[in-house]
Structures are given as C-alpha cells and as structure tokens.
Design a protein around this motif. Structure first.
Motif, PDB file in Angstrom:
ATOM      1  N   MET A   1     -48.534 -22.370 -16.258  1.00 40.50           N
ATOM      2  CA  MET A   1     -49.560 -21.472 -15.414  1.00 40.50           C
ATOM      3  C   MET A   1     -48.770 -20.200 -15.011  1.00 40.50           C
ATOM      4  SD  MET A   1     -52.040 -22.140 -12.472  1.00 40.50           S
ATOM      5  CE  MET A   1     -52.298 -23.664 -12.567  1.00 40.50           C
ATOM      6  N   SER A   2     -48.671 -19.323 -15.670  1.00 40.81           N
ATOM      7  CA  SER A   2     -47.932 -18.053 -15.471  1.00 40.81           C
ATOM      8  C   SER A   2     -48.720 -17.182 -14.505  1.00 40.81           C
ATOM      9  CB  SER A   2     -47.557 -17.282 -16.623  1.00 40.81           C
ATOM     10  OG  SER A   2     -48.616 -16.893 -17.520  1.00 40.81           O
ATOM     11  N   ASP A   3     -48.261 -16.370 -13.827  1.00 36.93           N
ATOM     12  CA  ASP A   3     -48.965 -15.285 -13.023  1.00 36.93           C
ATOM     13  C   ASP A   3     -49.842 -14.411 -13.871  1.00 36.93           C
ATOM     14  OD1 ASP A   3     -47.324 -16.364 -10.936  1.00 36.93           O
ATOM     15  OD2 ASP A   3     -45.938 -14.507 -10.499  1.00 36.93           O
ATOM     16  N   SER A   4     -49.334 -14.110 -15.032  1.00 40.04           N
ATOM     17  CA  SER A   4     -50.290 -13.282 -15.915  1.00 40.04           C
ATOM     18  C   SER A   4     -51.502 -14.301 -16.551  1.00 40.04           C
ATOM     19  CB  SER A   4     -49.610 -12.873 -17.151  1.00 40.04           C
ATOM     20  OG  SER A   4     -49.111 -13.840 -17.880  1.00 40.04           O
ATOM     21  N   TRP A   5     -51.502 -15.602 -16.501  1.00 40.66           N
ATOM     22  CA  TRP A   5     -52.487 -16.295 -16.903  1.00 40.66           C
ATOM     23  C   TRP A   5     -53.569 -16.503 -15.768  1.00 40.66           C
ATOM     24  CZ3 TRP A   5     -54.933 -20.728 -14.937  1.00 40.66           C
ATOM     25  CH2 TRP A   5     -55.891 -21.199 -16.012  1.00 40.66           C
ATOM     26  N   VAL A   6     -52.953 -16.639 -14.619  1.00 44.60           N
ATOM     27  CA  VAL A   6     -53.773 -16.550 -13.423  1.00 44.60           C
ATOM     28  C   VAL A   6     -54.693 -15.290 -13.168  1.00 44.60           C
ATOM     29  CG1 VAL A   6     -53.835 -16.840 -10.895  1.00 44.60           C
ATOM     30  CG2 VAL A   6     -52.258 -18.171 -12.106  1.00 44.60           C
ATOM     31  N   THR A   7     -54.009 -14.112 -13.155  1.00 43.66           N
ATOM     32  CA  THR A   7     -54.652 -12.966 -12.870  1.00 43.66           C
ATOM     33  C   THR A   7     -55.300 -12.297 -14.357  1.00 43.66           C
ATOM     34  OG1 THR A   7     -52.647 -11.848 -13.487  1.00 43.66           O
ATOM     35  CG2 THR A   7     -52.941 -12.195 -11.334  1.00 43.66           C
ATOM     36  N   GLY A   8     -55.144 -12.885 -15.422  1.00 45.13           N
ATOM     37  CA  GLY A   8     -55.696 -12.472 -16.881  1.00 45.13           C
ATOM     38  C   GLY A   8     -57.062 -12.822 -17.064  1.00 45.13           C
ATOM     39  N   SER A   9     -57.805 -12.170 -17.998  1.00 49.31           N
ATOM     40  CA  SER A   9     -59.199 -12.632 -18.317  1.00 49.31           C
ATOM     41  C   SER A   9     -60.119 -12.726 -17.214  1.00 49.31           C
ATOM     42  CB  SER A   9     -59.083 -13.858 -19.156  1.00 49.31           C
ATOM     43  OG  SER A   9     -58.522 -13.986 -20.375  1.00 49.31           O
ATOM     44  N   ASP A  10     -59.984 -11.901 -16.329  1.00 47.31           N
ATOM     45  CA  ASP A  10     -60.849 -11.956 -15.143  1.00 47.31           C
ATOM     46  C   ASP A  10     -60.992 -13.375 -14.509  1.00 47.31           C
ATOM     47  OD1 ASP A  10     -61.303  -9.365 -15.104  1.00 47.31           O
ATOM     48  OD2 ASP A  10     -62.923  -9.435 -16.923  1.00 47.31           O
ATOM     49  N   ARG A  11     -60.149 -14.231 -14.692  1.00 45.07           N
ATOM     50  CA  ARG A  11     -59.968 -15.434 -13.891  1.00 45.07           C
ATOM     51  C   ARG A  11     -60.419 -15.633 -12.526  1.00 45.07           C
ATOM     52  NH1 ARG A  11     -56.533 -16.514 -18.017  1.00 45.07           N
ATOM     53  NH2 ARG A  11     -56.984 -17.958 -19.343  1.00 45.07           N
ATOM     54  N   LEU A  12     -59.865 -14.637 -11.766  1.00 45.49           N
ATOM     55  CA  LEU A  12     -60.169 -14.629 -10.111  1.00 45.49           C
ATOM     56  C   LEU A  12     -61.549 -14.206  -9.998  1.00 45.49           C
ATOM     57  CD1 LEU A  12     -56.727 -13.020  -9.214  1.00 45.49           C
ATOM     58  CD2 LEU A  12     -57.317 -15.762  -9.271  1.00 45.49           C
ATOM     59  N   GLU A  13     -61.912 -13.175 -10.851  1.00 38.72           N
ATOM     60  CA  GLU A  13     -63.451 -12.526 -10.541  1.00 38.72           C
ATOM     61  C   GLU A  13     -64.226 -13.744 -11.058  1.00 38.72           C
ATOM     62  OE1 GLU A  13     -60.601  -9.231 -10.764  1.00 38.72           O
ATOM     63  OE2 GLU A  13     -60.912 -11.013 -11.812  1.00 38.72           O
ATOM     64  N   LYS A  14     -64.246 -14.410 -12.010  1.00 34.47           N
ATOM     65  CA  LYS A  14     -65.066 -15.423 -12.431  1.00 34.47           C
ATOM     66  C   LYS A  14     -64.872 -16.770 -11.401  1.00 34.47           C
ATOM     67  CE  LYS A  14     -64.624 -14.258 -17.373  1.00 34.47           C
ATOM     68  NZ  LYS A  14     -64.110 -14.476 -18.713  1.00 34.47           N
ATOM     69  N   ALA A  15     -63.955 -16.813 -10.667  1.00 34.35           N
ATOM     70  CA  ALA A  15     -63.849 -18.003  -9.611  1.00 34.35           C
ATOM     71  C   ALA A  15     -64.852 -17.620  -8.501  1.00 34.35           C
ATOM     72  CB  ALA A  15     -62.424 -17.965  -9.358  1.00 34.35           C
ATOM     73  N   GLY A  16     -65.435 -16.838  -8.611  1.00 35.44           N
ATOM     74  CA  GLY A  16     -66.441 -16.421  -7.278  1.00 35.44           C
ATOM     75  C   GLY A  16     -65.726 -15.992  -5.962  1.00 35.44           C
ATOM     76  N   LEU A  17     -64.390 -15.574  -6.153  1.00 33.85           N
ATOM     77  CA  LEU A  17     -63.590 -15.066  -5.009  1.00 33.85           C
ATOM     78  C   LEU A  17     -64.126 -13.549  -4.565  1.00 33.85           C
ATOM     79  CD1 LEU A  17     -60.329 -15.967  -6.188  1.00 33.85           C
ATOM     80  CD2 LEU A  17     -61.452 -17.391  -4.446  1.00 33.85           C
ATOM     81  N   THR A  18     -63.880 -13.476  -3.212  1.00 32.26           N
ATOM     82  CA  THR A  18     -64.372 -11.999  -2.768  1.00 32.26           C
ATOM     83  C   THR A  18     -63.240 -11.189  -3.159  1.00 32.26           C
ATOM     84  OG1 THR A  18     -62.984 -12.346  -0.593  1.00 32.26           O
ATOM     85  CG2 THR A  18     -65.242 -13.117  -0.570  1.00 32.26           C
ATOM     86  N   GLN A  19     -63.386  -9.713  -3.077  1.00 31.11           N
ATOM     87  CA  GLN A  19     -62.386  -8.744  -3.600  1.00 31.11           C
ATOM     88  C   GLN A  19     -61.179  -8.825  -2.685  1.00 31.11           C
ATOM     89  OE1 GLN A  19     -62.259  -6.961  -6.299  1.00 31.11           O
ATOM     90  NE2 GLN A  19     -64.038  -8.088  -6.906  1.00 31.11           N
ATOM     91  N   LYS A  20     -61.368  -9.271  -1.345  1.00 28.23           N
ATOM     92  CA  LYS A  20     -60.411  -9.159  -0.378  1.00 28.23           C
ATOM     93  C   LYS A  20     -59.353 -10.508  -0.960  1.00 28.23           C
ATOM     94  CE  LYS A  20     -59.739  -9.868   4.387  1.00 28.23           C
ATOM     95  NZ  LYS A  20     -60.128 -10.087   5.810  1.00 28.23           N
ATOM     96  N   ASP A  21     -59.976 -11.431  -1.274  1.00 31.76           N
ATOM     97  CA  ASP A  21     -59.211 -12.703  -1.512  1.00 31.76           C
ATOM     98  C   ASP A  21     -58.500 -12.465  -2.978  1.00 31.76           C
ATOM     99  OD1 ASP A  21     -59.876 -14.223   0.409  1.00 31.76           O
ATOM    100  OD2 ASP A  21     -61.575 -15.188  -0.378  1.00 31.76           O
ATOM    101  N   ILE A  22     -58.959 -11.812  -4.006  1.00 22.86           N
ATOM    102  CA  ILE A  22     -58.546 -11.379  -5.195  1.00 22.86           C
ATOM    103  C   ILE A  22     -57.298 -10.622  -5.014  1.00 22.86           C
ATOM    104  CG2 ILE A  22     -58.899 -10.311  -7.463  1.00 22.86           C
ATOM    105  CD1 ILE A  22     -61.656 -11.329  -7.155  1.00 22.86           C
TER     106      ILE A  22
END
Length: 55
Positions: A1-22
């Motif tokens: 699980m690389s950093d680019s995998w975590v942040t890629g493909s809008d994963r954080l946005e799709k996880a339902g996190l707030t913009q502040k958390d992202i």
C-alpha cells in the motif's frame, strides 16, 4: 500500500472523509511526520481480527 495508492483514484474522497481530513492525510503522507499510519486489517473466518502496520 504505497502513498500514491492511498491518495490515487479518489480513494480518500470515496471514503466519505471531510475535505479537512483528506488534506490532513495528504499532508501527513507528504511530510512523513508520523501523523498518518497505514494499517492492513484482516478479519479471519471465525471472527478474529489481525492488524499490521504497513511502512
């Protein structure tokens, strides 16, 4: 699980996190200051849970 995998493909946005958390996650990964920890969580067939920190 690389950093680019975590942040890629809008994963954080799709996880339902707030913009502040992202933003905090992205900054933590970028600066490597220890504020973000990646974990692999496995739920075994009989319900036990195993957790491993990924470096």
């Amino acid at each position: 699980m690389s950093d680019s995998w975590v942040t890629g493909s809008d994963r954080l946005e799709k996880a339902g996190l707030t913009q502040k958390d992202i933003k905090a996650i992205r900054e933590g990964l970028e600066f490597g200051d220890g504020t973000v920890e990646k974990r692999l969580i496995r739920v075994k067939p009989y319900g036990s849970v195993a957790s491993k920190i990924i470096k």
